[in-house]
Design an enzyme around this catalytic site. Sequence first.
Site, mmCIF file in Angstrom:
data_model
loop_
_atom_site.group_PDB
_atom_site.id
_atom_site.type_symbol
_atom_site.label_atom_id
_atom_site.label_comp_id
_atom_site.label_asym_id
_atom_site.label_seq_id
_atom_site.Cartn_x
_atom_site.Cartn_y
_atom_site.Cartn_z
ATOM 1 N N ASP A 255 43.390 39.943 36.267
ATOM 2 C CA ASP A 255 43.189 39.695 37.694
ATOM 3 C C ASP A 255 44.546 39.292 38.273
ATOM 4 O OD1 ASP A 255 41.778 39.058 40.172
ATOM 5 O OD2 ASP A 255 42.095 36.964 39.597
ATOM 6 N N ASP B 81 45.290 37.398 42.045
ATOM 7 C CA ASP B 81 45.299 36.133 42.795
ATOM 8 C C ASP B 81 44.537 35.060 42.024
ATOM 9 O OD1 ASP B 81 46.029 36.887 46.002
ATOM 10 O OD2 ASP B 81 45.368 38.516 44.722
ATOM 11 N N ASP C 53 40.435 34.245 36.442
ATOM 12 C CA ASP C 53 40.323 32.827 36.761
ATOM 13 C C ASP C 53 39.020 32.429 37.421
ATOM 14 O OD1 ASP C 53 41.013 32.310 40.074
ATOM 15 O OD2 ASP C 53 41.339 34.277 39.218
#
Length: 220
Positions: free
Chosen positions: A8, A10, A165
């Site tokens: 991922d 951001d 995240d």
Amino acid sequence: MTARIVFDLDGTLIDSVPDLQGIANALLREQGCAPITLAEARGFIGNGVKVFVQKMRRARDIPDSEQEPLHAAFMERYRGAVTLTRPYPGVVDALDALVARGHALGICTNKPLGPTHAVLDHLGLARYFDCIYGGDSLPVHKPDPAPLKAAFAALGGGPGLYVGDSEVDADTAVNADVPFLLFTEGYRKGPVAAMPHRLAFAEWTALPGLVADLPERSGA
């Protein structure tokens, strides 16, 4: 053993909240509304720009009729929103180590592809990745598994790992049936224990070792 590792963006590789907050607050000023905080901006991230704008509107009681104009205005500013974004500490060294060990790296993010390329180029990170899938690369986006599966396919054969995240990332990994490694210091909404993951890490310096040890931890 080398692996295909998809990340991922951001909240995982980069902390982009200050730039996203800046776009949002510029738009809110034009609407005569109070600005959002960094914490609010962080909470709006994860499901793409449309959802970010929707959450921003609802937080400031802006009517639904403004969704499309605000989304268009956000996208106009998004590609240039790179100056406050930074890689998390240790990211560059971790990527260097993973590439040196022969792993193939890719990105699967809900960030639109244009702003994704812009921020990766600005930060000098694009060179690490053999494929990049954004939130508009396919007709669907995470947590639909299709973009993640496409990224793994583009990286060739071998075992696959997804590093992210957030709850969206964890759900995407489950839907794609791949092991998920959780960076705990990003934009997750809830506790680590509530998120399905194979391993969790708080420091990027730990990731290359975790990847190396994963077959042993998995009993392979």
